[in-house]
Design a protein around this motif. Sequence first.
Motif, PDB file in Angstrom:
ATOM      1  N   ALA A   1       0.816  -1.211   0.000  1.00  0.00           N
ATOM      2  CA  ALA A   1       0.000   0.000   0.000  1.00  0.00           C
ATOM      3  C   ALA A   1       0.854   1.267   0.000  1.00  0.00           C
ATOM      4  CB  ALA A   1      -0.926  -0.002   1.217  1.00  0.00           C
ATOM      5  N   GLY A   2       2.172   1.122   0.150  1.00  0.00           N
ATOM      6  CA  GLY A   2       3.057   2.283   0.153  1.00  0.00           C
ATOM      7  C   GLY A   2       3.094   3.008   1.482  1.00  0.00           C
ATOM      8  N   LYS A   3       2.691   2.329   2.559  1.00  0.00           N
ATOM      9  CA  LYS A   3       2.635   2.964   3.878  1.00  0.00           C
ATOM     10  C   LYS A   3       3.782   2.551   4.788  1.00  0.00           C
ATOM     11  CE  LYS A   3      -2.385   3.253   3.720  1.00  0.00           C
ATOM     12  NZ  LYS A   3      -3.643   2.865   4.326  1.00  0.00           N
ATOM     13  N   ALA A   4       4.709   1.743   4.275  1.00  0.00           N
ATOM     14  CA  ALA A   4       5.811   1.281   5.123  1.00  0.00           C
ATOM     15  C   ALA A   4       7.130   1.428   4.375  1.00  0.00           C
ATOM     16  CB  ALA A   4       5.592  -0.170   5.515  1.00  0.00           C
ATOM     17  N   ASP A   5       8.181   1.596   5.158  1.00  0.00           N
ATOM     18  CA  ASP A   5       9.521   1.707   4.600  1.00  0.00           C
ATOM     19  C   ASP A   5       9.960   0.334   4.086  1.00  0.00           C
ATOM     20  OD1 ASP A   5      12.046   2.846   4.025  1.00  0.00           O
ATOM     21  OD2 ASP A   5      12.832   2.059   5.919  1.00  0.00           O
ATOM     22  N   LEU A   6      10.650   0.310   2.974  1.00  0.00           N
ATOM     23  CA  LEU A   6      11.077  -0.937   2.354  1.00  0.00           C
ATOM     24  C   LEU A   6      11.994  -1.747   3.270  1.00  0.00           C
ATOM     25  CD1 LEU A   6      11.026  -2.738  -0.145  1.00  0.00           C
ATOM     26  CD2 LEU A   6      12.987  -1.464  -1.009  1.00  0.00           C
ATOM     27  N   ASN A   7      12.857  -1.075   4.013  1.00  0.00           N
ATOM     28  CA  ASN A   7      13.750  -1.774   4.941  1.00  0.00           C
ATOM     29  C   ASN A   7      12.967  -2.496   6.029  1.00  0.00           C
ATOM     30  OD1 ASN A   7      16.054  -0.946   3.593  1.00  0.00           O
ATOM     31  ND2 ASN A   7      16.216   0.944   4.793  1.00  0.00           N
ATOM     32  N   ASP A   8      11.931  -1.851   6.559  1.00  0.00           N
ATOM     33  CA  ASP A   8      11.104  -2.480   7.584  1.00  0.00           C
ATOM     34  C   ASP A   8      10.361  -3.688   7.024  1.00  0.00           C
ATOM     35  OD1 ASP A   8      11.933  -0.541   9.368  1.00  0.00           O
ATOM     36  OD2 ASP A   8      10.170   0.739   9.027  1.00  0.00           O
ATOM     37  N   VAL A   9       9.884  -3.573   5.791  1.00  0.00           N
ATOM     38  CA  VAL A   9       9.163  -4.685   5.161  1.00  0.00           C
ATOM     39  C   VAL A   9      10.099  -5.867   4.967  1.00  0.00           C
ATOM     40  CG1 VAL A   9       7.965  -5.427   3.071  1.00  0.00           C
ATOM     41  CG2 VAL A   9       7.498  -3.167   4.022  1.00  0.00           C
ATOM     42  N   VAL A  10      11.291  -5.605   4.455  1.00  0.00           N
ATOM     43  CA  VAL A  10      12.251  -6.684   4.217  1.00  0.00           C
ATOM     44  C   VAL A  10      12.644  -7.351   5.540  1.00  0.00           C
ATOM     45  CG1 VAL A  10      14.602  -7.179   3.423  1.00  0.00           C
ATOM     46  CG2 VAL A  10      13.111  -5.724   2.062  1.00  0.00           C
ATOM     47  N   ALA A  11      12.865  -6.564   6.574  1.00  0.00           N
ATOM     48  CA  ALA A  11      13.236  -7.124   7.876  1.00  0.00           C
ATOM     49  C   ALA A  11      12.112  -7.995   8.440  1.00  0.00           C
ATOM     50  CB  ALA A  11      13.583  -6.009   8.852  1.00  0.00           C
ATOM     51  N   ALA A  12      10.868  -7.525   8.355  1.00  0.00           N
ATOM     52  CA  ALA A  12       9.742  -8.285   8.887  1.00  0.00           C
ATOM     53  C   ALA A  12       9.516  -9.574   8.108  1.00  0.00           C
ATOM     54  CB  ALA A  12       8.479  -7.425   8.873  1.00  0.00           C
ATOM     55  N   VAL A  13       9.630  -9.497   6.791  1.00  0.00           N
ATOM     56  CA  VAL A  13       9.455 -10.690   5.964  1.00  0.00           C
ATOM     57  C   VAL A  13      10.595 -11.674   6.209  1.00  0.00           C
ATOM     58  CG1 VAL A  13       9.403 -11.528   3.580  1.00  0.00           C
ATOM     59  CG2 VAL A  13       8.053  -9.533   4.236  1.00  0.00           C
TER      60      VAL A  13
END
Length: 98
Positions: free
Chosen positions: A57-69
């Motif tokens: 949705a474009g509401k999160a930083d890419l680094n945070d998404v990669v870390a969580a995944v």
Amino acid sequence: MVARISEMMPPVPGTANTGNPGTVTGAKDFAAYVQDAAVEAVGTMHRGEDMSKAGIAGKADLNDVVAAVNDAEVTLQTVTTLRDKLVQAYQEILRMPI
């Protein structure tokens, strides 16, 4: 299911607060540790999914998404390995002569 395991197991000496010296107070049984680990694993998986949705949705930083995944992936691999080891141990027990 995990809660029922503790009902079937006899009490373990040294884990109850009996007032005797040398007893452990506030100790958890094995089923409680397994249940806590399962709840934490599910929570990690949910966080990974939520961060993926927020990233799409474009509401999160890419680094945070990669870390969580990445955390979710490692958790899934760990749970799968533990499941395989548990099944292997169960099959080994079934092969034991009585």
